[in-house]
Design an enzyme around this catalytic site. Structure first.
Site, PDB file in Angstrom:
ATOM      1  CE1 TYR A 150      12.778   3.503  14.763  1.00 25.05           C
ATOM      2  CE2 TYR A 150      12.954   1.343  15.788  1.00 25.05           C
ATOM      3  CZ  TYR A 150      12.940   2.133  14.661  1.00 25.05           C
ATOM      4  OH  TYR A 150      13.083   1.537  13.429  1.00 25.05           O
TER       5      TYR A 150
ATOM      6  CB  SER B   5       7.232  -0.957   6.256  1.00 21.11           C
ATOM      7  OG  SER B   5       7.416   0.117   7.136  1.00 21.11           O
TER       8      SER B   5
ATOM      9  N   GLY C 264       0.276  -1.006   8.302  1.00 23.94           N
ATOM     10  CA  GLY C 264      -1.046  -1.549   8.572  1.00 23.94           C
ATOM     11  C   GLY C 264      -1.967  -1.560   7.375  1.00 23.94           C
TER      12      GLY C 264
ATOM     13  CG  LEU D 177       0.063  -4.632   2.541  1.00 32.21           C
ATOM     14  CD1 LEU D 177       1.499  -5.083   2.323  1.00 32.21           C
ATOM     15  CD2 LEU D 177      -0.807  -5.024   1.353  1.00 32.21           C
TER      16      LEU D 177
ATOM     17  CE  LYS E 118      -4.764  -0.919  10.874  1.00 31.86           C
ATOM     18  NZ  LYS E 118      -4.182  -1.087  12.235  1.00 31.86           N
TER      19      LYS E 118
END
Length: 346
Positions: A53, A234, A239, A241, A244
C-alpha cells in the site's frame, strides 16, 4: 462500537476495521492521522494495511501507508491499544514485481515482516496475512476458475506455514490469515496446520458487498464450520455503493475518476443493481452507504468490516453504520434484487 473476537484467540476487535490503502496516495500523512484519531475515538481498535500500500501500487509509493501508521503510533503511543493487521504479497505480478520476485519463501517472509515492522515503528504485528494465492486461480474479479496447466506453481502450503510459525515463535507476528483465497486453498491450509501441528489460519480477507456476495457460496460454510472469520474488503465496491456515480455527483478526486482501470464494480449489471439498492435505501430513509455497510455488518460469518474513506465525512458515515440494523423486510427486498441480479461484480 460493536466488537467480535479474532477467531482462535482472545483478541477483541471492533466490527468496523479501518482500511488504509489510500494513505500516501489519495490521502496525506496528516489526513491519515486525522482518520486514525477519529476512528480510534469512536472505538475502532482494528487497523488493516499491507506492504504494497497505497494502491495503485508503484515503486515510488510502496510502503508509505504503513509509514503513516508508524508515525501515528509514535505520536500517540497507542500501539498497544490497536489490533494491527498487515499482508505480504504473493507470487510476483505486474503490480508487485518492484517489491520482490521470489515468492513466499521462508527468507522472503522474514524479510517482508522485518521491513514492515520498521515502517510501522513496532516490534509485532497482530495479524499477518497472505495477500493473495501464489497459484493461478480466479482472484480479483475473475468469475470462474479455469485451470491453467502451464502454471509453474508447486504446492507450498506447508512451507508457508512453517515460515510463519518461525516468525510467530520470534514474537514478530501473533496470528495469521489469508486474503483473496478460495475454498480449496483455505482447506489446504487447515489440513496442513492440523496434520503437522502448525499455526492455524484465523481469518480470510475477501471482497464482500451487496454486488459481490460470492463468499456466500462454499466459503460461507467453510468460514462458519471451521471458524475462519471474514474480514470483508470493498464493502462499498470502490465507492459505487455510495450512489455517487449513478447520481452523477462524484468529484474529480473520487477513486474511479482518478483510476478508471479499477472498473471491477462498474459493469452495466452492477450499475442496474446499485440503482435498485439505492431505491430500497431511500425508501427506508437511509443512505445507500449506510444500508450497504449495515448489510455486511450483520452477516454471521463476519469478524470485521474493512471500511476505507478518502474524506472525513465518508469515514464518519461509514463508522456510523454500526448502529444500523436492517429489519427482515429490508433484507427481503435486498435479496429480491440479488435473486434477479446475483453477484454482478464477482
Amino acid at each position: 462500537m460493536k466488537y467480535t473476537t479474532l477467531p482462535n484467540s482472545e483478541i477483541k476487535v471492533s466490527k468496523i476495521c479501518l482500511g488504509t490503502m489510500t494513505w500516501g496516495n489519495q490521502n496525506t500523512e496528516g489526513e491519515g492521522h486525522e482518520q486514525m484519531d477519529y476512528a480510534f475515538e469512536q472505538g475502532v481498535n482494528f487497523f488493516d494495511t499491507a506492504e504494497m500500500y497505497p494502491v495503485p501500487a508503484n515503486p515510488e509509493t510502496q510502503g508509505r501507508t504503513s509509514k503513516i501508521i508508524g508515525t501515528w503510533f509514535k505520536k500517540t503511543g497507542n500501539r498497544d491499544k490497536v489490533v494491527l493487521a498487515s499482508k505480504i504479497i504473493g507470487r510476483s505480478s505486474d503490480y508487485s514485481a518492484h517489491i520482490r520476485t521470489t515468492g513466499l519463501t521462508s527468507e522472503s517472509i522474514k524479510e517482508a515482516i522485518d521491513k514492515e515492522l520498521q515502517r510501522l515503528q513496532t516490534d509485532y504485528i497482530d495479524l499477518y496475512q497472505i495477500h493473495w494465492p501464489e497459484r493461478l486461480t480466479n482472484t480479483f474479479g475473475i468469475r470462474d476458475y479455469k485451470h491453467d496447466p502451464s502454471d509453474e506453481w508447486k504446492d507450498n502450503f506447508n512451507e508457508v506455514l512453517h515460515a510463519l510459525d518461525e516468525q510467530i515463535k520470534t514474537g514478530k507476528i501473533r496470528h495469521i490469515g489469508m486474503s483473496n483465497e478460495k475454498a480449496w486453498g483455505t482447506m489446504r491450509y487447515l489440513e496442513e496446520s492440523k496434520i503437522h501441528k502448525l499455526p492455524r489460519m484465523s481469518t480470510i480477507q475477501n471482497a464482500y458487498s451487496l454486488i459481490n456476495r460470492v463468499f456466500e457460496g462454499d466459503m460461507a460454510e467453510v468460514s462458519i464450520r471451521e471458524n475462519i472469520g471474514l474480514l470483508a474488503y470493498s464493502p462499498m465496491a470502490f465507492g459505487v455503493l455510495s450512489g455517487k456515480y449513478i447520481k452523477g455527483i462524484a468529484g474529480d478526486d473520487s477513486r474511479l475518476k482518478l483510476y478508471p482501470r479499477f472498473a471491477r464494480y462498474s459493469s452495466e449489471q452492477s450499475t442496474e443493481a446499485t440503482k435498485r439498492y439505492l431505491k430500497i435505501a431511500e425508501d427506508n430513509n437511509m443512505t445507500l452507504a449506510q444500508m450497504s455497510l449495515a448489510f455486511v455488518n450483520q452477516q454471521p460469518f463476519l469478524t470485521s468490516n474493512i471500511i476505507g474513506a478518502s474524506k472525513m465525512e465518508q469515514l464518519k458515515e461509514n463508522i456510523d453504520s454500526i448502529d444500523i440494523t436492517l429489519n427482515e423486510n429490508i433484507l427481503e427486498q435486498i435479496n429480491a434484487v440479488h435473486a434477479v441480479i446475483p453477484n454482478p461484480a464477482p
